[in-house]
Enzyme design. Structure first.
Site, PDB file in Angstrom:
ATOM      1  N   ASP A  26       2.431  -1.266  11.563  1.00 25.19           N
ATOM      2  CA  ASP A  26       2.778  -1.022  12.937  1.00 25.19           C
ATOM      3  C   ASP A  26       2.460   0.251  13.492  1.00 25.19           C
ATOM      4  O   ASP A  26       2.497   1.357  12.873  1.00 25.19           O
ATOM      5  CB  ASP A  26       4.263  -1.384  13.039  1.00 25.19           C
ATOM      6  CG  ASP A  26       4.599  -1.890  14.408  1.00 25.19           C
ATOM      7  OD1 ASP A  26       3.684  -2.418  15.286  1.00 25.19           O
ATOM      8  OD2 ASP A  26       5.714  -2.090  14.812  1.00 25.19           O
ATOM      9  N   ASN A  28      -0.125   0.904  15.995  1.00 21.37           N
ATOM     10  CA  ASN A  28      -1.494   1.189  16.540  1.00 21.37           C
ATOM     11  C   ASN A  28      -1.587   1.362  18.167  1.00 21.37           C
ATOM     12  O   ASN A  28      -2.118   2.386  18.513  1.00 21.37           O
ATOM     13  CB  ASN A  28      -2.208  -0.077  16.349  1.00 21.37           C
ATOM     14  CG  ASN A  28      -2.700  -0.336  14.966  1.00 21.37           C
ATOM     15  OD1 ASN A  28      -2.384   0.720  13.865  1.00 21.37           O
ATOM     16  ND2 ASN A  28      -3.232  -1.420  14.515  1.00 21.37           N
ATOM     17  N   ARG A  39      -5.131   0.430  23.909  1.00 18.73           N
ATOM     18  CA  ARG A  39      -4.697  -0.020  22.664  1.00 18.73           C
ATOM     19  C   ARG A  39      -5.588  -0.360  21.437  1.00 18.73           C
ATOM     20  O   ARG A  39      -5.444  -0.037  20.339  1.00 18.73           O
ATOM     21  CB  ARG A  39      -3.748  -1.408  22.803  1.00 18.73           C
ATOM     22  CG  ARG A  39      -2.515  -1.213  23.780  1.00 18.73           C
ATOM     23  CD  ARG A  39      -1.917  -2.373  24.015  1.00 18.73           C
ATOM     24  NE  ARG A  39      -1.346  -3.053  22.759  1.00 18.73           N
ATOM     25  CZ  ARG A  39      -0.314  -2.468  22.137  1.00 18.73           C
ATOM     26  NH1 ARG A  39       0.628  -1.544  22.690  1.00 18.73           N
ATOM     27  NH2 ARG A  39       0.079  -3.266  20.989  1.00 18.73           N
ATOM     28  N   HIS A  43      -6.224  -0.043  17.075  1.00 17.81           N
ATOM     29  CA  HIS A  43      -6.554  -0.899  16.175  1.00 17.81           C
ATOM     30  C   HIS A  43      -7.747  -0.541  15.287  1.00 17.81           C
ATOM     31  O   HIS A  43      -7.607  -0.802  14.083  1.00 17.81           O
ATOM     32  CB  HIS A  43      -6.652  -2.394  16.794  1.00 17.81           C
ATOM     33  CG  HIS A  43      -5.577  -2.819  17.647  1.00 17.81           C
ATOM     34  ND1 HIS A  43      -4.322  -2.721  17.058  1.00 17.81           N
ATOM     35  CD2 HIS A  43      -5.273  -3.337  18.961  1.00 17.81           C
ATOM     36  CE1 HIS A  43      -3.209  -3.440  17.687  1.00 17.81           C
ATOM     37  NE2 HIS A  43      -3.991  -3.763  18.812  1.00 17.81           N
ATOM     38  N   LEU A 137      -7.624  -5.316  -8.082  1.00 17.17           N
ATOM     39  CA  LEU A 137      -6.518  -5.492  -7.115  1.00 17.17           C
ATOM     40  C   LEU A 137      -6.528  -6.765  -6.224  1.00 17.17           C
ATOM     41  O   LEU A 137      -7.820  -7.012  -5.890  1.00 17.17           O
ATOM     42  CB  LEU A 137      -6.809  -4.164  -5.871  1.00 17.17           C
ATOM     43  CG  LEU A 137      -6.036  -4.152  -4.732  1.00 17.17           C
ATOM     44  CD1 LEU A 137      -4.486  -3.806  -5.115  1.00 17.17           C
ATOM     45  CD2 LEU A 137      -6.410  -3.047  -3.780  1.00 17.17           C
ATOM     46  N   GLU A 210      12.311  -3.263  -2.485  1.00 15.85           N
ATOM     47  CA  GLU A 210      12.899  -2.021  -2.002  1.00 15.85           C
ATOM     48  C   GLU A 210      12.068  -2.068  -0.383  1.00 15.85           C
ATOM     49  O   GLU A 210      11.077  -2.024  -0.268  1.00 15.85           O
ATOM     50  CB  GLU A 210      12.243  -0.881  -2.865  1.00 15.85           C
ATOM     51  CG  GLU A 210      12.933  -0.980  -4.380  1.00 15.85           C
ATOM     52  CD  GLU A 210      14.650  -0.871  -3.959  1.00 15.85           C
ATOM     53  OE1 GLU A 210      15.191  -0.056  -3.202  1.00 15.85           O
ATOM     54  OE2 GLU A 210      15.394  -1.558  -4.734  1.00 15.85           O
TER      55      GLU A 210
END
Ligand code: IPE
Ligand code: IPE
Ligand code: MG
Length: 264
Positions: A26, A28, A39, A43, A137, A210
């Site tokens: 969050d 951007n 904006r 992004h 991954l 966590e």
């Protein structure tokens, strides 16, 4: 299919390095506004942070990285912004998948994909298939994802598989139908950009994660910021309902799977 420990029923094995990191990317828009940019510029920069974060996970031997890219509520944004985000997603898939594949990354996309256009869906399909055998991954992109959507679709699918009134659903029945049933629950949940909320991300799976909130805006979430989050994680005591004394009396936690040190 792999079955992982449910943190509210059993105590998962823990280590200094999280196996699974989930991130709400969050900030951007605010990053761009600070620079008097539109904006979408934020992004665009955000995609670079994604690249760096994937690299950070590969270097450290983190097994699962889950990124919230577009929420089921993000359709409420102006049409042009939604369209920019979709184009970016398409471009990123086209440009990044070859490198991901080379690096042993398996890509998975979770969410209600039915609302995406056919080109994007075909690209998602092809990218998932191409990387399907990679194991180093598991990178999950949550797109048109909502935690409530996920729980509901899981309940509905679990009920379909149940002969009428045979028994009540168990946690296991539900968890095995969640969109990310292939992954253990996130050990570490990070939200950048300063907001302290879940915004309908992984509601079920965050039960014992966590949580780490940082004011750093996503385009500025660099290697040092990621290390700070991992260091914070390392300093925590994951009790899963037990007391500190019980933890001290039990065996010490196991080390990171790869033995890769964290450069904190
Ligand atoms: C996160 O950045 C990206 C998406 C939600 C797709 P934002 O666009 O929410 O940035 P802010 O919160 O307006 O700064
Ligand atoms: C959450 O960010 C969703 C993603 C990062 C994809 P938002 O910026 O949409 O969240 P809210 O609306 O501020 O809670
Ligand atoms: Mg935001």
């Amino acid at each position: 299919m792999a079955h992982f420990v449910s943190s509210t029923r059993d105590i998962p094995a823990t280590s200094a390095l999280p196996r699974h990191v989930a991130i709400i990317m969050d900030g951007n828009g605010r990053w761009a506004r600070k620079r008097m940019l539109p904006r979408f510029a934020g992004h665009h920069r955000g995609v670079e942070t994604v690249r760096a974060t994937v690299r950070g996970c590969l270097e450290r031997g983190i097994e699962y990285l889950t990124l919230f890219a577009f929420s089921s509520e993000n359709w409420r944004r102006p049409e042009e912004e939604v369209s920019v985000l979709m184009q970016l997603f398409v471009r990123a898939l086209k440009e990044e998948v070859t490198k991901m594949h080379r690096n042993g990354v398996r890509l998975r996309v979770v969410g209600d994909l039915s609302r995406f256009d056919p080109e994007l869906r075909a690209l998602i399909d092809a990218s998932e298939q191409r990387t399907a055998t990679n194991k180093r991954l598991i990178l999950t992109i949550a797109a048109n994802y909502g935690g409530r959507w996920d729980i509901l679709q899981a309940v509905n699918r679990a009920l379909l598989g149940q002969p009428k009134k045979s028994r009540e659903l168990t946690e296991g029945d539900l968890a095995s139908h969640l969109a990310m049933s292939y992954a253990p629950e996130p050990d570490l949940f990070i939200r950048t950009g300063g907001e302290q909320r879940i915004s309908n991300f992984l509601l079920w799976q965050l039960a014992y994660s966590e949580i780490y909130f940082t004011d750093v805006l996503w385009p500025e979430f660099d290697a040092a910021a990621f290390s700070a989050a991992l260091l914070s994680y390392q300093q925590r005591e994951r009790r899963f309902g037990r007391t500190s004394e019980q933890l001290l009396a039990s065996s010490p936690p196991v080390g990171p799977p790869t033995g890769t040190p964290i450069d904190a």
